[in-house]
Scaffold this motif. Sequence first.
Motif, short mmCIF file in Angstrom:
data_model
loop_
_atom_site.label_atom_id
_atom_site.label_comp_id
_atom_site.label_asym_id
_atom_site.label_seq_id
_atom_site.Cartn_x
_atom_site.Cartn_y
_atom_site.Cartn_z
N ILE A 7 -1.43 -3.88 12.35
CA ILE A 7 -2.28 -4.16 11.20
C ILE A 7 -1.48 -4.32 9.92
CG2 ILE A 7 -4.47 -3.21 12.00
CD1 ILE A 7 -3.70 -0.56 10.86
N SER A 60 0.84 -1.20 0.00
CA SER A 60 0.00 0.00 0.00
C SER A 60 0.87 1.25 0.00
CB SER A 60 -0.91 0.01 1.23
OG SER A 60 -1.84 -1.03 1.14
N LYS A 82 -1.36 8.45 2.27
CA LYS A 82 -0.81 9.45 3.19
C LYS A 82 -0.91 8.97 4.64
CE LYS A 82 -3.88 12.43 1.88
NZ LYS A 82 -4.68 11.66 0.93
N SER A 83 -2.09 8.52 5.02
CA SER A 83 -2.25 8.06 6.40
C SER A 83 -1.39 6.84 6.65
CB SER A 83 -3.71 7.70 6.69
OG SER A 83 -4.54 8.79 6.44
N GLY A 119 -6.85 7.75 -0.60
CA GLY A 119 -6.37 6.40 -0.88
C GLY A 119 -4.95 6.35 -1.42
N SER A 120 -4.28 7.50 -1.46
CA SER A 120 -2.94 7.51 -2.04
C SER A 120 -1.89 7.03 -1.03
CB SER A 120 -2.59 8.90 -2.55
OG SER A 120 -2.74 9.83 -1.49
N1 LIG Z 1 -6.38 -0.98 7.88
C1 LIG Z 1 -6.23 -1.19 6.56
N2 LIG Z 1 -6.25 -2.45 6.08
C2 LIG Z 1 -6.11 -2.70 4.75
N3 LIG Z 1 -5.93 -1.74 3.83
C3 LIG Z 1 -5.90 -0.46 4.24
C4 LIG Z 1 -6.05 -0.12 5.62
N4 LIG Z 1 -5.98 1.22 5.74
C5 LIG Z 1 -5.79 1.69 4.48
N5 LIG Z 1 -5.73 0.69 3.58
C6 LIG Z 1 -5.52 0.82 2.14
O1 LIG Z 1 -4.31 1.49 1.92
C7 LIG Z 1 -4.46 2.42 0.87
C8 LIG Z 1 -4.04 3.80 1.35
O2 LIG Z 1 -4.95 4.23 2.35
P1 LIG Z 1 -4.72 5.51 3.24
O3 LIG Z 1 -5.70 5.50 4.31
O4 LIG Z 1 -3.30 5.57 3.62
O5 LIG Z 1 -5.04 6.68 2.21
P2 LIG Z 1 -5.09 8.24 2.46
O6 LIG Z 1 -4.16 8.83 1.48
O7 LIG Z 1 -4.86 8.55 3.87
O8 LIG Z 1 -6.58 8.58 2.05
P3 LIG Z 1 -7.56 9.66 2.70
O9 LIG Z 1 -7.18 10.95 2.11
O10 LIG Z 1 -8.91 9.21 2.24
O11 LIG Z 1 -7.40 9.60 4.17
C9 LIG Z 1 -5.90 2.39 0.43
O12 LIG Z 1 -5.96 1.63 -0.77
C10 LIG Z 1 -6.61 1.68 1.52
O13 LIG Z 1 -7.64 0.87 1.01
#
Ligand SMILES: Nc1ncnc2c1ncn2[C@@H]1O[C@H](COP(=O)(O)OP(=O)(O)OP(=O)(O)O)[C@@H](O)[C@H]1O
Lengths: 295, 307, 266
Positions: free
Chosen positions: C74, C36, C60-61, C57-58
């Motif tokens: 996780i 991811s 960042k988190s 979904g990029s």
């Molecule tokens: N707990 C998890 N288990 C499995 N996959 C996850 C989990 N958390 C995030 N993902 C996947 O990892 C990828 C990145 O998610 P992430 O939450 O880091 O995106 P983001 O950039 O923070 O998005 P947002 O701006 O919506 O918060 C996504 O495809 C998401 O489906």
Amino acid sequence: MTPNQTDRIATQVINVLVLIVVLILMFLLGDIILNGFPHISWHFLTSPSSPFSAGGGIRDQLFNSLYLLILTLIISFPLALGSAIYLAEYAGNNWRTGLIRTAIEVLSSLPSVVVGLFGYLLFVIQFHLGFSILSGAIALTFFNLPLLVRSIEGSLHAVPDTQREAGMALGLSSWRTIRSIILPAALPGILTGIILSAGRVFGEAAALIYTAGQSAPILNYADWNPTDGSSFLNPMRPAETLAVHIWKVNTEGVTPDAISISAGASAVLIIVILLFNFGARAIGAHMYKKMTGGK
Amino acid sequence: MDEIQKKLTAPSKASREDVTGRIISYTCIAAIIILVISILYFITSRGIATFTTNHVSLWQFLSGKEWNPGTLNAKGQPQVGALPMIVTSFSVTILAALVATPFAIAVALFMTDIAPKNGAKFLQPVIELLVGIPSVVYGFIGLTVVVPFIRHLFGGTGSGILAGTIVLFVMVLPTITSLSVDALRAVPTYFRSASLALGATRFQTIYKVLLRAAMPRLLTAVIFGMARAFGEALAVQMVIGNAVLMPRNLVTPTSTLTSQLTTNIGNTIMGTLPNNALWSLALILLLMSLVFNLLIRCIGKRGEIKS
Amino acid sequence: MQTYDLSDTHIVTPPEEIALSTHQLQVYYGNNRQASMTDASLSFPRFQITALIGASGSGKSTYLRSLNRLNDRIARVQGEIMYRNTNINSPKINVYEVRKHIGMVFQKPNPFAKSISENITFALKAAGITDRRERHQRVETSLKEAALWDEVKDDLNKSALALSGGQQQRLCIARAIAMKPDILLLDEPASALDPISTTKLEVTLKALTQKYTIIIVTHNMQQASRISAYTAFFHLGHVTEYDQTEKIFQTPKIQATHDYVTGNFG
Ligand SMILES: Nc1ncnc2c1ncn2[C@@H]1O[C@H](COP(=O)(O)OP(=O)(O)OP(=O)(O)O)[C@@H](O)[C@H]1O
Ligand SMILES: [Mg+2]
């Protein structure tokens, strides 16, 4: 028949079935209340039972039930809490957890006679505890554990994960987070679960007749030394509970006023369980309100 | 600088706390696992003694109709035929479930779909209360109301399968009902609205959509009820008559596995055949509860895949 | 959605002192074979705000939560996270200690169901600060730093859950900085707030750079350009571009970044 006619008939059928059930319920509650209440008196609640003559009370049985309940909760709550914490906080999503859950489900589906017989075999006979409150409390613990674990686990799960993250992000150990953040937040649910399980424990008889026994020796309520044989606090004495008493006077057929004693005792049993039910609801709601600052 | 680096790699109070926490919770769960294993082990080892120590054949035990473990029959074999109790246990269980299910589902439908507001408000707490009524109280009412009533209608003692069925029916009704309510509530609302929007009547919706969608969980509810009925001891023991006879009809005294156990285990001596034979009955109860458990799991799995 | 060449990247290393950096960080959730987060290598300058931007979904988190080992349970996280010359992504590391140095504030305010002051003192007590006065001092300073003091100084014993969303979020910031961390991670801290609370929060963050290094995820590009010195653009689990904020917003080197900051993305 048109679909609309079928619809009307079906609805009628359902209504009739519901009505029958409601009548059964009203009959049941009415029977217990109308037959039981007249027998409840101060004398009934405060005098010892008399197996071979009329006019006996349920003092010792009532006390035994309460004492047994408290002992059971003292044993089962910590165990259930630890297990629920394991399941809600530490267990991974793997085959081992699946196996553990299966084991708990098996335990919860065992008939209470079987649980009681196991307690009889192991504690009464093998460990020489004899028919005693302690044996009874252990048997009731087995019977109570799975439900308690499930309800505590549910309450823990209901606390949002953001709280766990908050604790973790501050460098707190998971244990600290669980103990000081998750548990207090889950407390209303946990308490409700405990009280509801207390109702079940209070009315259980099958697991007790061969563990806590079927006799109520004369108790000395002034003797506070639990190691004395006649002390009311002695956990090693046999103890017939209220539920067991109802069963016994009805099956032995030596007590002349068995029917009225059972009716009164049943009503007392139901009242106590009702109190537990209402208490659980009230305490849960009150604590929830207090914790969220009324919001 | 160096001190912080050291701290980053050394265990701290927090890591020690976590070890404590793990030890505590692992210990508790281990205790439960050991408990379950020892229940299974002890009941099984006692239960098979009839066959291993006393050399009763399993077939004879399951199919024999004479239950008199203390005495030998004409051929010099002990009389440990459990068939009457097995038949009675299954009869009361199945009959009670058969009678209770339509009532339970009707009440559940009433609470979820026909009168969701008032019906649920009134019935929900009542059902919760009924789930909590102790079985001895049900047994007592059975003994003082149901048995005399049957005696009045059919003569005889009034005890028997019919009385047992009625008592168990009332006992499992709230169990099945509350689980059925959960099952029906789990069916998404759009199932209902979609069907109604297509012009289906409420009954058609209930019958073709709702019950079908909820079927696996409704079945689970019924099996839960049956498991409770099969394992129920005292309430049944109080109304069944406790004579180990092959039930010839619904109103003659007979005996279930549980009633036989509760009545006699205290009157037999550990290690003797009469005692071992009773533990074999307990083993049947244990195995049946595992079977019910397995059924519930299988059906639950199926239900998951479908939705 | 338009596809961009994911190997097309532009990543600088800031010349300032570096507080935290990652090398080829990869994150696999659960039993996923698919990463991811792929090969994220970023360096964060000390006492500056760095913004992480990118579509939903990029990753960042995912990236941010890896920095203080919050993904431990996780996800599998591979690669190096260097902090004070130590790779804090090694299994030998005491994660609780790491989190004391690298604090975090989440998207949704998550105060404990305790009083305002207990929210702050609780972790202090657990961290072994036994002196009551010291704890109260920290409550006051951190609430002041989080610009919440004036609003709550008379209600310190009131339940934190009775505060408004914006106040709760600032309390969470106060709670994090009361631990005197070195680095503060914030995951969309303003997404639940109204414009006024957001402005207050931004002012607060700006002021905090006196003492803290801040890494903030945001969807609000004005916000990123207002407060941050550096900005990283994330795309499909890759870091596509990392540079000074002005450059990212005015003269991005990569097409994907350009399209994203000009609103022509996807
Ligand atoms: N707990 C998890 N288990 C499995 N996959 C996850 C989990 N958390 C995030 N993902 C996947 O990892 C990828 C990145 O998610 P992430 O939450 O880091 O995106 P983001 O950039 O923070 O998005 P947002 O701006 O919506 O918060 C996504 O495809 C998401 O489906
Ligand atoms: Mg995110």
